[in-house]
Design a protein around this motif. Structure first.
Motif, short mmCIF file in Angstrom:
data_model
loop_
_atom_site.label_atom_id
_atom_site.label_comp_id
_atom_site.label_asym_id
_atom_site.label_seq_id
_atom_site.Cartn_x
_atom_site.Cartn_y
_atom_site.Cartn_z
N ALA A 40 -11.59 -1.35 5.05
CA ALA A 40 -10.67 -0.26 4.73
C ALA A 40 -10.70 0.08 3.24
O ALA A 40 -10.82 1.23 2.85
N GLY A 41 -10.61 -0.96 2.40
CA GLY A 41 -10.44 -0.75 0.97
C GLY A 41 -11.67 -0.18 0.29
O GLY A 41 -11.58 0.55 -0.69
N PHE A 76 -7.89 4.18 8.83
CA PHE A 76 -6.49 4.29 9.23
C PHE A 76 -6.02 5.74 9.32
O PHE A 76 -4.92 6.00 9.76
N VAL A 132 0.86 -1.18 0.00
CA VAL A 132 0.00 0.00 0.00
C VAL A 132 0.90 1.24 0.00
O VAL A 132 1.97 1.23 0.58
N GLU A 172 1.69 0.79 4.96
CA GLU A 172 0.99 0.62 6.24
C GLU A 172 1.73 -0.35 7.16
O GLU A 172 1.14 -0.89 8.11
N PHE A 175 -5.92 -9.47 -1.31
CA PHE A 175 -5.10 -8.61 -2.15
C PHE A 175 -3.61 -8.56 -1.77
O PHE A 175 -2.80 -8.08 -2.54
N LEU A 221 -8.97 5.26 -6.39
CA LEU A 221 -7.72 4.84 -5.74
C LEU A 221 -6.58 5.23 -6.68
O LEU A 221 -6.50 4.74 -7.80
N MET A 254 -1.64 1.42 -6.47
CA MET A 254 -1.40 0.31 -5.55
C MET A 254 -0.03 -0.25 -5.87
O MET A 254 0.37 -0.33 -7.04
N LEU A 267 -9.71 -5.68 4.78
CA LEU A 267 -9.77 -5.19 3.40
C LEU A 267 -11.17 -4.67 3.07
O LEU A 267 -11.33 -3.61 2.45
N HIS A 273 -12.07 7.38 6.93
CA HIS A 273 -10.98 6.42 6.73
C HIS A 273 -10.66 5.70 8.04
O HIS A 273 -10.58 6.35 9.09
N GLN A 302 -3.90 -8.43 4.51
CA GLN A 302 -5.22 -8.28 3.89
C GLN A 302 -5.37 -9.34 2.81
O GLN A 302 -4.47 -9.52 1.98
N ARG A 352 -0.05 -2.02 10.79
CA ARG A 352 -0.82 -3.24 10.50
C ARG A 352 0.10 -4.44 10.43
O ARG A 352 1.16 -4.38 9.80
N ASP A 370 -12.92 4.86 1.72
CA ASP A 370 -12.67 6.17 1.10
C ASP A 370 -12.85 6.10 -0.42
O ASP A 370 -13.24 7.08 -1.06
#
Ligand code: EMZ
Length: 385
Positions: free
Chosen positions: A219-220, A157, A58, A62, A73, A267, A270, A216, A155, A70, A66, A223
Motif C-alpha cells: 500500500a505505502g 484501498f 493514516v 483507515e 510504521f 505523500l 502522516m 505496508l 491504489h 502495518q 483495516r 501511489d
C-alpha cells in the motif's frame, strides 16, 4: 502556469499560524505545517505515537477498512527498532549491483516499448506498470506476479469515487493470506518466506505481523511511487532544458532526485496520536487527539528553502522530509530512489524530448486546502533521441 507546476496550498497558514485543524471522519487532525515543528514532533515518539488502533495515524483514517497493524510504521520505539533491524537489510538490497541491473532492464524495456508508440497514458500504462514490475524485485517474486498487481490499479484501498473501499482492500488481504499460507507450506527465498522464518527480539514473527509488513509494502509504496514517477515525467516534459541539463551533467542527477522528492512530496502527510496533553505551536493538543506531520508543507518552508516553489536541480542545502523523518523515515526510500535514478538515466539515454499532450490533475482536499499530488490522467509522447 506550466501544467507540471504543483502549487503550495499551505503557504499562508504556515507563515501566519504554523498549524491548521482539518476534519476527517469525525476524528479531526491538526496538521503541523513548519519544517521545525514537523521534525520535532516526528522525533518525539513518546508524546506523538504511531501505535494506536491500526489505521488511525493514516489520514484519511483507515480504521474502518483495516484491522491489521502495518509494521513497522504503526509500532513505536523501542519495539519498532527490532522490526527495523530485521527489515532494513532486505530493503537496502536495491543498492546491490544485480538488483540495479535487473531494475535497469525493467525500466529500459518499458521506455523502449513506449518510444515506438504515438502516445502513452503515463499513470496506468507506465508508472503503475513500472511500480508493480519493480516490486517483484523488492519482494524477490516472479516477474509474472506483477500482472495481477497491475490489475488492482493505482491504489489498493481506493477505487474510483471511493476514497476508502473496504471490498477492494479485502482483495489485497485475501491475496496476502493465500501467499503467506503457500510460503508456510513451501518456503522459498521471497519476502513472504523470509518474514515467516524471521525472529524479532528473539520471537518468531507471526503470520499477522508478516501480513502487516506486506500490507505496508503493497500500500505505502504504490501511489507514492506512481506520483513520484509521473510527476518527474510531467516536469521533464514541461522543462526540456532540465532534461538536457540532466543529460549533460550526470553528476547532478542525485541532487535532482532529492529535489524532485522535496518539490513533489509524494505523500502529503502522516498522522500521530497525542499521548498526553501537550502543546504544538503554542496550541493545546489534548491526549488522544490526532496531529499530522505535513511533509508537503514542511518541504516548502520558506524559512529553510530558498525559492521553495522552484525546482532547483542542483539545490545545495536540501534537508527535505519527503521520505519522512526520524524513527519512521521511509523503509522503501532506497528502492524509490533507485527507481527514480534508473528512470532518469534511461530517459537521458533514450529520450530526446517529451510532449505533454493531456493532463488531469489529482487533487487531494483537506477542508480548505486543495493540493495537487499528481495526475488522474497524464498523456505524453516520448520522442526518441
Ligand atoms: C500507508 C501509507 C504509508 C497507508 C508511506 O505511506 O500509504 C498509504 O497509501 C496507505 O493507504 O495504509 O501504507
Amino acid at each position: 502556469m506550466k501544467k507540471s507546476t504543483m502549487a503550495d496550498p499551505f503557504a499562508q497558514v504556515r507563515k501566519e499560524k504554523g498549524f491548521a485543524t482539518v476534519s476527517d471522519q469525525d476524528d479531526p487532525v491538526t496538521m503541523m505545517l513548519r519544517l521545525k515543528d514537523v521534525r520535532k514532533c516526528a522525533h518525539n515518539a513518546k508524546t506523538f505515537s504511531s501505535e494506536d488502533i491500526p489505521g488511525r495515524i493514516v489520514v484519511p483514517s483507515e480504521v474502518n477498512i483495516r484491522t491489521t497493524r502495518q509494521i513497522p510504521f504503526e509500532v513505536d520505539p523501542p519495539k519498532h527498532k527490532g522490526f527495523r533491524g530485521l527489515l532494513d537489510p532486505w530493503f537496502k538490497r536495491p543498492l546491490e549491483n544485480e538488483y540495479k541491473q535487473k531494475l535497469h532492464s525493467i525500466v529500459d524495456k518499458l521506455v523502449t516499448e513506449n518510444l515506438a508508440g504515438n502516445s502513452v497514458e503515463v499513470i496506468n500504462e507506465f508508472s503503475l506498470v513500472l511500480q508493480s514490475r519493480a516490486l517483484t524485485l523488492l519482494l524477490n517474486t516472479p516477474f509474472e506476479d506483477s500482472i495481477q498487481w497491475i490489475s488492482w490499479g493505482t491504489h489498493v484501498f481506493r477505487s474510483e469515487g471511493d476514497a476508502l473501499d473496504g471490498d477492494k482492500a479485502q482483495v489485497l488481504y485475501d491475496y496476502l493470506d493465500e501467499k503467506l499460507d503457500q510460503a508456510l507450506a513451501n518456503p522459498t527465498d521471497d519476502l513472504f518466506s523470509v518474514l515467516l522464518g524471521a525472529e524479532v527480539d528473539g520471537k518468531k514473527m507471526s503470520k499477522e505481523e508478516a501480513k502487516g509488513v506486506l500490507i505496508l509494502t503493497f500500500a505505502g509504496g504504490r501511489d507514492t511511487v506512481i506520483n513520484a514517477v509521473s510527476n518527474s515525467i510531467a516536469y521533464l516534459a514541461d522543462h526540456p532544458e532540465s532534461l538536457k541539463r540532466l543529460r549533460d551533467e550526470p553528476e547532478i542527477r542525485g541532487k535532482a532526485i532529492e529535489e524532485f522528492i522535496r518539490y513533489f512530496s509524494p505523500l502529503t502527510h502522516m498522522g500521530r496520536v497525542v499521548k498526553e496533553d501537550t502543546q504544538v505551536c503554542e496550541h493545546a493538543a489534548k491526549a488522544d487527539s490526532r496531529i499530522s506531520l505535513c511533509w508537503a508543507s514542511a518541504n516548502r518552508d520558506e524559512t529553510v528553502f530558498e525559492n521553495p516553489n522552484e525546482i532547483v536541480l542542483d539545490r545545495k542545502m536540501n534537508p527535505h522530509v519527503g521520505f519522512g523523518f526520524s524513527h519512521h523515515n521511509c523503509l522503501g526510500a532506497t528502492h524509490a530512489r533507485q527507481i527514480l535514478s534508473t528512470l532518469i538515466d534511461v530517459l537521458c539515454d533514450k529520450v530526446g524530448s517529451i510532449d505533454l499532450l493531456e493532463t488531469e490533475d489529482n487533487i487531494e482536499e483537506w477542508d480548505d486546502f486543495h493540493r495537487k499530488v499528481g495526475y488522474e490522467k497524464l498523456v505524453v509522447k516520448f520522442n526518441p533521441k
